[in-house]
Design a protein around this motif. Structure first.
Motif, PDB file in Angstrom:
ATOM      1  N   SER A 160       0.867  -0.957  -0.472  1.00 47.73           N
ATOM      2  CA  SER A 160      -0.309  -0.219  -0.341  1.00 47.73           C
ATOM      3  C   SER A 160       0.774   1.398  -0.020  1.00 47.73           C
ATOM      4  N   ARG A 161       2.049   1.317   0.407  1.00 48.64           N
ATOM      5  CA  ARG A 161       3.356   2.467   0.745  1.00 48.64           C
ATOM      6  C   ARG A 161       3.212   2.373  -0.233  1.00 48.64           C
ATOM      7  N   LEU A 162       4.185   1.070  -0.681  1.00 47.93           N
ATOM      8  CA  LEU A 162       4.518   0.976  -2.176  1.00 47.93           C
ATOM      9  C   LEU A 162       4.113   2.108  -3.101  1.00 47.93           C
ATOM     10  N   GLU A 163       3.283   1.365  -3.340  1.00 45.44           N
ATOM     11  CA  GLU A 163       1.582   2.104  -4.316  1.00 45.44           C
ATOM     12  C   GLU A 163       1.718   3.600  -4.294  1.00 45.44           C
ATOM     13  N   ALA A 164       1.265   3.932  -3.482  1.00 45.75           N
ATOM     14  CA  ALA A 164       0.823   5.010  -3.207  1.00 45.75           C
ATOM     15  C   ALA A 164       2.272   5.765  -3.507  1.00 45.75           C
ATOM     16  N   ALA A 165       3.612   5.620  -3.360  1.00 45.15           N
ATOM     17  CA  ALA A 165       4.394   6.598  -3.754  1.00 45.15           C
ATOM     18  C   ALA A 165       5.355   6.441  -5.332  1.00 45.15           C
ATOM     19  N   THR A 215       9.516  17.118  -0.420  1.00 48.30           N
ATOM     20  CA  THR A 215      10.538  16.249   0.179  1.00 48.30           C
ATOM     21  C   THR A 215       9.692  14.981  -0.570  1.00 48.30           C
ATOM     22  N   ASP A 216      11.083  13.835  -0.484  1.00 44.58           N
ATOM     23  CA  ASP A 216      10.394  12.473  -1.742  1.00 44.58           C
ATOM     24  C   ASP A 216       9.556  11.779  -2.132  1.00 44.58           C
ATOM     25  N   PRO A 217       8.456  11.056  -2.907  1.00 40.70           N
ATOM     26  CA  PRO A 217       7.107  10.669  -2.002  1.00 40.70           C
ATOM     27  C   PRO A 217       7.856   8.836  -0.949  1.00 40.70           C
ATOM     28  N   GLN A 218       8.925   8.397  -1.341  1.00 39.69           N
ATOM     29  CA  GLN A 218       9.192   7.846  -0.382  1.00 39.69           C
ATOM     30  C   GLN A 218       9.021   7.754   0.892  1.00 39.69           C
ATOM     31  N   GLU A 219      10.145   9.203   0.846  1.00 44.98           N
ATOM     32  CA  GLU A 219      10.273   9.534   2.470  1.00 44.98           C
ATOM     33  C   GLU A 219       9.057  10.271   2.841  1.00 44.98           C
ATOM     34  N   GLN A 220       7.978  10.309   2.382  1.00 52.10           N
ATOM     35  CA  GLN A 220       6.675  11.241   3.204  1.00 52.10           C
ATOM     36  C   GLN A 220       6.308   9.617   3.412  1.00 52.10           C
ATOM     37  N   ALA A 221       6.422   8.486   2.210  1.00 52.78           N
ATOM     38  CA  ALA A 221       5.661   7.176   3.181  1.00 52.78           C
ATOM     39  C   ALA A 221       6.412   6.946   4.138  1.00 52.78           C
ATOM     40  N   ILE A 222       7.900   6.966   4.231  1.00 55.09           N
ATOM     41  CA  ILE A 222       8.434   6.002   5.554  1.00 55.09           C
ATOM     42  C   ILE A 222       8.635   7.418   6.896  1.00 55.09           C
ATOM     43  N   LEU A 223       7.855   8.505   6.977  1.00 55.88           N
ATOM     44  CA  LEU A 223       7.136   9.354   7.554  1.00 55.88           C
ATOM     45  C   LEU A 223       6.978   8.399   9.273  1.00 55.88           C
ATOM     46  N   HIS A 224       7.911   8.582  10.369  1.00 59.02           N
ATOM     47  CA  HIS A 224       7.041   7.416  11.440  1.00 59.02           C
ATOM     48  C   HIS A 224       5.201   8.680  12.134  1.00 59.02           C
ATOM     49  N   PRO A 225       4.560   7.907  12.148  1.00 60.51           N
ATOM     50  CA  PRO A 225       3.790   8.611  12.972  1.00 60.51           C
ATOM     51  C   PRO A 225       3.691   9.048  14.732  1.00 60.51           C
ATOM     52  N   ALA A 226       3.729  10.330  15.000  1.00 62.51           N
ATOM     53  CA  ALA A 226       3.640  10.823  16.494  1.00 62.51           C
ATOM     54  C   ALA A 226       2.361  10.301  17.332  1.00 62.51           C
ATOM     55  N   GLY A 227       3.065  10.060  18.219  1.00 62.35           N
ATOM     56  CA  GLY A 227       2.125   9.305  19.099  1.00 62.35           C
ATOM     57  C   GLY A 227       1.105  10.397  19.654  1.00 62.35           C
ATOM     58  N   ASP A 228       0.144  10.010  20.077  1.00 58.05           N
ATOM     59  CA  ASP A 228      -1.545  10.510  20.310  1.00 58.05           C
ATOM     60  C   ASP A 228      -1.138  11.846  21.374  1.00 58.05           C
TER      61      ASP A 228
END
Length: 479
Positions: free
Chosen positions: A43-48, A131-144
């Motif tokens: 899903s992430r790879l497709e999005a990028a 930012t490169d789309p691949q890097e955007q896909a790799i971005l980590h979520p923030a804690g709640d």
């Protein structure tokens, strides 16, 4: 999409333990099989806009190989962090210290916590958009709690104090008219096709162009405010498209930027709308407490707004209550929403063009399906009500006729039929959905459809059921 097998460049063997215990432990924590992991990665790879992996790759990694691509190794850490809520890095999973030491992965709230000048926000937005789309896909979520703090700070962003001065080219009001019109057309494009890689890239390019005008051009105070509001709208749309591509952390970052840009433009409507989107997204992620907090903030921000703006916020509140399993509170919020929606005005915000009684019915139908799953004593009644609301929308879409909307409503209708254990109705709806898939680029919709197909598969043994499942499989594999 091109499939790569477990011996290709992104799934081949490299130095790694004979059995990857760290990866196995992370999968157990996520309650995922190796195939579930690869589905999340694809899903992430497709999005990028990148080639996807063969579903057997995850099993090979457990047995001691690792992806040759550093991007894929980092992406594995990202999706497992999201799934488990526990931070994970490529070094943790593959035993490979990064060159020059381990560098923490970027998160959605980086540079967006605390007091920030408008110039700082514009610089952060410009850098992130580029930012490169691949890097955007790799971005980590923030804690709640970290995300909540960042949203709180964003809603208190200082406004733009003065117009840009100097010898730069001047932006005239007629130019902003064109930009605002283009933003409206891009919103409708999203409603038609969804957040595919191409659409995301194009909207990011448009956002970058508006940010460049704000930072480097000359304009009056009024034009500067309109430019900031347009940039905020582009960032909001980018965030929604990222969510529609199942890029949750990237969506959060765009939405934080949208709130700050909107506050700088004194645009409370967009602030409230983004807060409502965050409520919707947390409800979809199974986080009802957070969804309610963002929905409450959206309602608070619209207390002095026009009826349709308040209606939009109460619609989000209804969704949040449904995620929490509260039938009574859901119905109360929905009635408030419908009552306010009856008082449309000529000066209603253009961004809420889509918010019609049909849209409220669609959202209510989805919410009723969710409530049915958490209120077993009322399941049959809630599912019957959901079917009544969703069936006409699945057949024709809302009044705007956007195929992405019809596909999404149909997926919720199919879920209702699965929960009602009605294989004939499930098969008929899935056949409808298979015909709609080629016209929609929404990665989230396709992922939701895959989940419904998997949950329905074991119960659909009759020829019509098998035909429907085959039609969905073919539509998804061709998209």
């Amino acid at each position: 999409m091109t499939l790569r097998d477990a011996t290709s460049a992104d799934a081949g063997s490299a130095s790694a333990p004979s059995s990857n215990r760290a990866l196995a432990a992370a999968l157990r924590a996520a309650r995922w099989t190796p195939r579930d992991l690869v589905r999340a990665l694809n899903s992430r790879l497709e999005a990028a806009g990148q080639p996807t992996l063969h579903l057997t790759a995850g099993r090979a990694w457990l047995n001691g190989t690792r992806p040759r691509s550093a991007t894929v190794r980092r992406l594995v850490a990202t999706v497992l962090t999201e799934a488990t809520g526990t931070p994970s890095t490529a070094a943790d999973l593959w035993g490979e210290p990064a060159a020059g030491g381990t560098t923490p992965e970027k998160t959605a709230t980086d540079d967006l916590v605390g007091r920030r000048s408008v110039a700082d926000v514009l610089a952060t937005a410009t850098a992130w958009t580029a930012t490169d789309p691949q890097e955007q896909a790799i971005l980590h979520p923030a804690g709640d709690s970290q995300l909540l703090s960042a949203v709180w700070d964003a809603t208190r962003q200082s406004p733009l104090r003065a117009a840009a001065q100097g010898t730069q080219e001047q932006v005239l009001p007629a130019f902003v008219d064109v930009l605002e019109g283009h933003l409206g057309r891009l919103r409708r494009l999203d409603d038609t096709a969804g957040g595919g890689a191409l659409s995301q890239r194009y909207v990011r390019t448009e956002l970058a162009g508006v940010l460049d005008l704000v930072r480097s051009s000359s304009y009056t105070t009024d034009v500067g405010t309109r430019l900031l509001a347009t940039a905020s709208g582009m960032a909001q749309l980018s965030g929604w498209m990222a969510f529609d591509a199942d890029l949750h952390a990237a969506a959060q970052r765009y939405q934080l930027l949208a709130i700050r840009l909107a506050r700088a433009a004194d645009d409370t409507i967009t602030v409230a709308n983004v807060l409502g989107m965050l409520a919707y997204q947390h409800a979809a992620a199974g986080k009802p407490a957070a969804a309610l907090r963002y929905a409450e903030a959206a309602v608070d921000h619209t207390a002095r707004s026009s009826p349709i703006v308040r209606a939009r916020a109460w619609g989000r509140m209804a969704t949040a209550h449904a995620a929490a399993g509260d039938i009574s509170a859901f119905r109360d919020a929905t009635e408030r929403c419908r009552a306010l929606l009856e008082h449309r005005r000529d000066d209603d915000p253009p961004s809420l063009y889509y918010f019609t009684p049909e849209q409220v019915s669609a959202e209510a139908g989805h919410a009723l399906v969710e409530l049915a799953a958490t209120n077993p004593a009322h399941t049959r009644r809630l599912l019957a009500e959901a079917t009544t609301l969703l069936s006409p929308l699945t057949d024709h879409g809302p009044t705007s006729g956007f195929p992405r909307s019809a596909l999404l409503h149909g997926i919720h209708l199919a879920h209702a039929h699965v929960l009602a254990r009605d294989p004939d109705a499930t098969a008929a709806t899935l056949l409808q959905l298979a015909d709609r898939v080629p016209d929609v680029q929404s990665i989230r919709c396709r992922n939701l459809l895959r989940r419904i197909r998997r949950s329905a598969g074991a119960r659909m043994r009759a020829p019509d059921g098998a035909r429907a499942l085959t039609a969905v499989d073919r539509a998804l594999s061709a998209s």
